[in-house]
Each structure stands twice: as C-alpha cells, then as structure tokens.
Design an enzyme around this catalytic site. Structure first.
Site, short mmCIF file in Angstrom:
data_model
loop_
_atom_site.label_atom_id
_atom_site.label_comp_id
_atom_site.label_asym_id
_atom_site.label_seq_id
_atom_site.Cartn_x
_atom_site.Cartn_y
_atom_site.Cartn_z
N TYR A 38 25.54 4.89 48.98
CA TYR A 38 26.53 3.82 48.96
C TYR A 38 26.09 2.63 49.82
O TYR A 38 26.28 1.47 49.45
CB TYR A 38 27.89 4.34 49.47
CG TYR A 38 28.93 3.25 49.57
CD1 TYR A 38 29.57 2.77 48.43
CD2 TYR A 38 29.26 2.69 50.79
CE1 TYR A 38 30.51 1.75 48.52
CE2 TYR A 38 30.20 1.67 50.89
CZ TYR A 38 30.82 1.21 49.75
OH TYR A 38 31.75 0.20 49.83
N ASN A 137 30.07 -4.84 53.52
CA ASN A 137 31.00 -3.83 53.05
C ASN A 137 32.45 -4.32 53.18
O ASN A 137 33.22 -3.87 54.03
CB ASN A 137 30.78 -2.52 53.81
CG ASN A 137 31.49 -1.35 53.17
OD1 ASN A 137 32.37 -1.52 52.32
ND2 ASN A 137 31.12 -0.15 53.59
N TYR A 144 39.49 -1.47 57.83
CA TYR A 144 39.51 -1.38 59.29
C TYR A 144 40.42 -2.44 59.90
O TYR A 144 41.17 -2.16 60.83
CB TYR A 144 38.10 -1.50 59.86
CG TYR A 144 37.19 -0.35 59.46
CD1 TYR A 144 37.66 0.96 59.39
CD2 TYR A 144 35.86 -0.58 59.14
CE1 TYR A 144 36.83 2.00 59.01
CE2 TYR A 144 35.02 0.46 58.77
CZ TYR A 144 35.51 1.75 58.70
OH TYR A 144 34.69 2.78 58.34
#
Length: 172
Positions: A38, A137, A144
């Site tokens: 990923y 990302n 987050y």
C-alpha cells in the site's frame, strides 16, 4: 503498569482487539507486507516470520503488537513501542504501524485501534502518542486529523540504515 487486554469494541459489533502472541508472527508479517505494498515499498520488507517472532516476542523485545479481529477473522494490526520526551520528562507511545485490510476500512476498526492505544498511553502515564504518515496518504491524514491529531510539520525525520548506518558506526 497498564497492559493491553483483549477487548470487545462496542462501537464495532463483533470487533475484538487483543494482544498479539508469538503464534501471530506469520499473520503480522502478512499484514506488514500488505502495508508495504500500500505504501509503494513492497521490496522494503526484509524481515521474515522468525524475525517478527524474535523482535516482538523474544527475550528483551520492547515493541508490542495487537491484532484486530472481526467475527474472529483478523482484519488489522498495530505495532508500538515506548518513546521518551525530555521536554515532558515522560514516556510516550510511538505507533510504528497501524493497518486495516482494505475491505474493512471505513468501518471504525482503525479508530478503535487508535482509541485503544490512546487509552493504553493514558493508563501508562504517557505524555503523548506519536506516529508518522506518508505525506501523500491523504486518507490516513484526514483520518488522523479527524480524531484530533495534528502534524508536526516543523520536524523532519532523518534515518540511518543499512550500509550508511554500518559505515558511520564503524567510524568511516
């Protein structure tokens, strides 16, 4: 000192977060490889199942891991270790890896893992919990930030590894 215990997560029916055990080394390695793919670094994983078993469960291991299971099927993991802040004069919790399988993302599994680790950090008297995320990302960054984490953009991570580490250590 507070330790992680197997916990059912009310917010996600069927989800259990449990401490990883040595028998999970192969599963953890599988998740590490999936995470590396990923993160566009599939060739960066150089460890094997024995390396995971030794570093997480062997004599003197300082890192810990948990496994997330949904209806008894593994769907994610986290690895963390103690850090330290001289400014706070307290330990911290450094989250090395947080991974949820693609088909389980968006269902609250990652949030449950993060919350469990935050509760562990608080119970252990940690002054903070930290982790790194790749700057591209965007889904992870948004996630987050949604839980109140903020980037530390004024800091740059440096790393010595492989030949550079060995050469420098040898004084060359």
């Amino acid at each position: 000192m507070a330790e992680l215990r197997a916990t059912a997560v009310d917010a996600v029916p069927g989800l259990v977060l449990r401490p990883a055990i040595a028998a999970d080394a192969g599963l953890i390695l599988r998740f590490i490889i999936e995470l590396a793919v990923y993160e566009k670094e599939p060739d960066a994983v150089v460890t094997d199942q024995d390396g995971i078993a030794a570093s997480l469960f062997g004599q003197g291991a300082t890192a810990k891991a948990l496994i997330a299971e949904l209806d008894a099927e593994p769907v994610g993991y986290a690895v963390w270790f103690a850090s330290y802040s001289t400014w706070l004069g307290r330990n911290g919790l450094y989250l090395e890896d947080l991974y949820v399988t693609p088909e389980m993302r968006g269902r609250g599994v990652g949030k449950a893992i993060l919350r469990q680790l935050a509760a562990l950090a608080v119970a252990q008297g940690c002054g903070r919990m930290e982790w790194s995320v790749l700057d591209w990302n965007a889904p992870a960054i948004a996630f987050y930030e949604s839980v109140g984490a903020r980037p530390q953009s004024e800091w740059t991570v440096f790393r010595l590894t492989g030949d550079a580490l060995n050469t420098f250590a040898a004084g060359r």
